[in-house]
Design a protein around this motif. Structure first.
Motif, PDB file in Angstrom:
ATOM      1  N   ARG A  22       0.861  -1.175   0.000  1.00 51.21           N
ATOM      2  CA  ARG A  22       0.000   0.000   0.000  1.00 51.21           C
ATOM      3  C   ARG A  22       0.905   1.235   0.000  1.00 51.21           C
ATOM      4  NH1 ARG A  22      -3.616   2.726   4.270  1.00 51.21           N
ATOM      5  NH2 ARG A  22      -5.113   3.760   2.905  1.00 51.21           N
ATOM      6  N   ILE A  23       0.879   1.977  -1.088  1.00 57.34           N
ATOM      7  CA  ILE A  23       1.725   3.159  -1.238  1.00 57.34           C
ATOM      8  C   ILE A  23       0.819   4.330  -1.619  1.00 57.34           C
ATOM      9  CG2 ILE A  23       3.638   4.198  -2.511  1.00 57.34           C
ATOM     10  CD1 ILE A  23       4.628   1.361  -3.084  1.00 57.34           C
ATOM     11  N   SER A  24       1.121   5.478  -1.039  1.00 62.76           N
ATOM     12  CA  SER A  24       0.330   6.676  -1.347  1.00 62.76           C
ATOM     13  C   SER A  24       1.253   7.811  -1.769  1.00 62.76           C
ATOM     14  CB  SER A  24      -0.476   7.108  -0.111  1.00 62.76           C
ATOM     15  OG  SER A  24       0.405   7.578   0.899  1.00 62.76           O
ATOM     16  N   ILE A  25       0.657   8.838  -2.284  1.00 60.93           N
ATOM     17  CA  ILE A  25       1.426  10.035  -2.636  1.00 60.93           C
ATOM     18  C   ILE A  25       2.068  10.614  -1.380  1.00 60.93           C
ATOM     19  CG2 ILE A  25       1.230  12.402  -3.499  1.00 60.93           C
ATOM     20  CD1 ILE A  25      -0.820  11.304  -5.528  1.00 60.93           C
ATOM     21  N   HIS A  26       1.359  10.499  -0.267  1.00 58.79           N
ATOM     22  CA  HIS A  26       1.917  10.981   0.998  1.00 58.79           C
ATOM     23  C   HIS A  26       3.192  10.200   1.346  1.00 58.79           C
ATOM     24  CE1 HIS A  26       2.082  12.859   4.922  1.00 58.79           C
ATOM     25  NE2 HIS A  26       2.313  11.654   5.425  1.00 58.79           N
ATOM     26  N   ASN A  27       3.209   8.876   1.075  1.00 58.80           N
ATOM     27  CA  ASN A  27       4.426   8.077   1.297  1.00 58.80           C
ATOM     28  C   ASN A  27       5.590   8.638   0.481  1.00 58.80           C
ATOM     29  OD1 ASN A  27       2.301   5.294   1.243  1.00 58.80           O
ATOM     30  ND2 ASN A  27       3.446   5.873   3.062  1.00 58.80           N
ATOM     31  N   LEU A  28       5.313   8.990  -0.777  1.00 57.38           N
ATOM     32  CA  LEU A  28       6.367   9.549  -1.636  1.00 57.38           C
ATOM     33  C   LEU A  28       6.868  10.878  -1.091  1.00 57.38           C
ATOM     34  CD1 LEU A  28       5.046   8.805  -5.240  1.00 57.38           C
ATOM     35  CD2 LEU A  28       6.798   7.576  -3.938  1.00 57.38           C
ATOM     36  N   ARG A  29       5.948  11.708  -0.622  1.00 58.94           N
ATOM     37  CA  ARG A  29       6.315  13.014  -0.053  1.00 58.94           C
ATOM     38  C   ARG A  29       7.187  12.805   1.187  1.00 58.94           C
ATOM     39  NH1 ARG A  29       4.253  18.437   0.339  1.00 58.94           N
ATOM     40  NH2 ARG A  29       4.168  19.167   2.481  1.00 58.94           N
ATOM     41  N   HIS A  30       6.784  11.863   2.024  1.00 61.08           N
ATOM     42  CA  HIS A  30       7.543  11.576   3.239  1.00 61.08           C
ATOM     43  C   HIS A  30       8.934  11.046   2.886  1.00 61.08           C
ATOM     44  CE1 HIS A  30       7.729  10.803   7.572  1.00 61.08           C
ATOM     45  NE2 HIS A  30       8.461   9.750   7.244  1.00 61.08           N
ATOM     46  N   SER A  31       9.009  10.136   1.912  1.00 56.18           N
ATOM     47  CA  SER A  31      10.300   9.596   1.474  1.00 56.18           C
ATOM     48  C   SER A  31      11.189  10.694   0.904  1.00 56.18           C
ATOM     49  CB  SER A  31      10.096   8.506   0.417  1.00 56.18           C
ATOM     50  OG  SER A  31       9.437   7.410   0.969  1.00 56.18           O
ATOM     51  N   PHE A  32      10.602  11.561   0.089  1.00 51.02           N
ATOM     52  CA  PHE A  32      11.347  12.685  -0.490  1.00 51.02           C
ATOM     53  C   PHE A  32      11.940  13.557   0.612  1.00 51.02           C
ATOM     54  CE2 PHE A  32      11.204  17.196  -1.762  1.00 51.02           C
ATOM     55  CZ  PHE A  32      12.171  17.177  -2.748  1.00 51.02           C
ATOM     56  N   ALA A  33      11.119  13.897   1.600  1.00 52.76           N
ATOM     57  CA  ALA A  33      11.576  14.758   2.693  1.00 52.76           C
ATOM     58  C   ALA A  33      12.690  14.075   3.489  1.00 52.76           C
ATOM     59  CB  ALA A  33      10.404  15.110   3.605  1.00 52.76           C
ATOM     60  N   THR A  34      12.527  12.783   3.744  1.00 57.28           N
ATOM     61  CA  THR A  34      13.545  12.040   4.488  1.00 57.28           C
ATOM     62  C   THR A  34      14.863  12.016   3.714  1.00 57.28           C
ATOM     63  OG1 THR A  34      11.861  10.678   5.561  1.00 57.28           O
ATOM     64  CG2 THR A  34      14.103   9.805   5.532  1.00 57.28           C
ATOM     65  N   HIS A  35      14.796  11.790   2.403  1.00 62.78           N
ATOM     66  CA  HIS A  35      16.016  11.794   1.586  1.00 62.78           C
ATOM     67  C   HIS A  35      16.671  13.176   1.582  1.00 62.78           C
ATOM     68  CE1 HIS A  35      15.686   7.721   0.257  1.00 62.78           C
ATOM     69  NE2 HIS A  35      14.503   7.917  -0.305  1.00 62.78           N
ATOM     70  N   CYS A  36      15.880  14.224   1.552  1.00 59.23           N
ATOM     71  CA  CYS A  36      16.444  15.580   1.619  1.00 59.23           C
ATOM     72  C   CYS A  36      17.223  15.778   2.910  1.00 59.23           C
ATOM     73  CB  CYS A  36      15.327  16.629   1.522  1.00 59.23           C
ATOM     74  SG  CYS A  36      14.621  16.807  -0.125  1.00 59.23           S
ATOM     75  N   ILE A  37      16.656  15.344   4.031  1.00 61.57           N
ATOM     76  CA  ILE A  37      17.333  15.457   5.328  1.00 61.57           C
ATOM     77  C   ILE A  37      18.605  14.604   5.329  1.00 61.57           C
ATOM     78  CG2 ILE A  37      17.144  14.864   7.787  1.00 61.57           C
ATOM     79  CD1 ILE A  37      15.590  17.356   7.120  1.00 61.57           C
ATOM     80  N   GLU A  38      18.516  13.376   4.803  1.00 62.19           N
ATOM     81  CA  GLU A  38      19.682  12.485   4.773  1.00 62.19           C
ATOM     82  C   GLU A  38      20.825  13.055   3.955  1.00 62.19           C
ATOM     83  OE1 GLU A  38      17.544   8.116   5.260  1.00 62.19           O
ATOM     84  OE2 GLU A  38      18.018   8.849   3.259  1.00 62.19           O
ATOM     85  N   HIS A  39      20.495  13.877   2.978  1.00 59.79           N
ATOM     86  CA  HIS A  39      21.540  14.449   2.124  1.00 59.79           C
ATOM     87  C   HIS A  39      21.952  15.851   2.573  1.00 59.79           C
ATOM     88  CE1 HIS A  39      20.396  11.043  -0.375  1.00 59.79           C
ATOM     89  NE2 HIS A  39      21.631  11.140  -0.827  1.00 59.79           N
ATOM     90  N   GLY A  40      21.529  16.240   3.779  1.00 61.70           N
ATOM     91  CA  GLY A  40      22.053  17.454   4.383  1.00 61.70           C
ATOM     92  C   GLY A  40      21.181  18.691   4.304  1.00 61.70           C
ATOM     93  N   MET A  41      19.965  18.594   3.767  1.00 57.38           N
ATOM     94  CA  MET A  41      19.116  19.787   3.720  1.00 57.38           C
ATOM     95  C   MET A  41      18.712  20.168   5.144  1.00 57.38           C
ATOM     96  SD  MET A  41      15.511  20.537   1.720  1.00 57.38           S
ATOM     97  CE  MET A  41      16.251  20.641   0.097  1.00 57.38           C
ATOM     98  N   ASP A  42      18.785  21.447   5.449  1.00 58.53           N
ATOM     99  CA  ASP A  42      18.411  21.901   6.780  1.00 58.53           C
ATOM    100  C   ASP A  42      16.885  21.937   6.906  1.00 58.53           C
ATOM    101  OD1 ASP A  42      17.572  25.079   6.491  1.00 58.53           O
ATOM    102  OD2 ASP A  42      19.010  24.402   4.972  1.00 58.53           O
TER     103      ASP A  42
END
Length: 98
Positions: A22-42
């Motif tokens: 079960r995947i939603s657009i919200h899951n993608l948004r959450h994953s995107f945000a997590t990847h941004c943080i992991e790559h150093g975005m403040d």
């Protein structure tokens, strides 16, 4: 694209990819945000990017992932490696008079 069209496109993509989770657009948004943080975005920049009014809403994405854990270890190791340790002679630097 409106919300309904985005959801239909998402469902089609999931079906086409033969994904059975079960995947939603919200899951993608959450994953995107997590990847941004992991790559150093403040957090402040991420808050603005996601359109959050409150920093507390954005703070949800700060959970400790394996990548963040490794990044944090690397940061600490970098600082620790800058520490200059004095060399102390075996006798502790003390001299004994006879």
């Amino acid at each position: 694209m409106d919300k309904g069209s985005a959801q239909k496109a998402m469902k089609l993509a999931i079906k086409t990819a033969n994904i059975h989770k079960r995947i939603s657009i919200h899951n993608l948004r959450h994953s995107f945000a997590t990847h941004c943080i992991e790559h150093g975005m403040d957090l402040r920049s991420l808050q603005e990017l996601l359109g959050h009014e409150s920093p507390e809403t954005t703070a949800v994405y700060t959970q400790l992932t394996e990548i963040l854990h490794k990044n944090n270890n690397a940061i600490v190791n970098t600082f620790v490696n800058l520490i200059v340790m004095p060399i102390i002679p075996e006798n502790g630097g003390l001299t004994h008079e006879n």
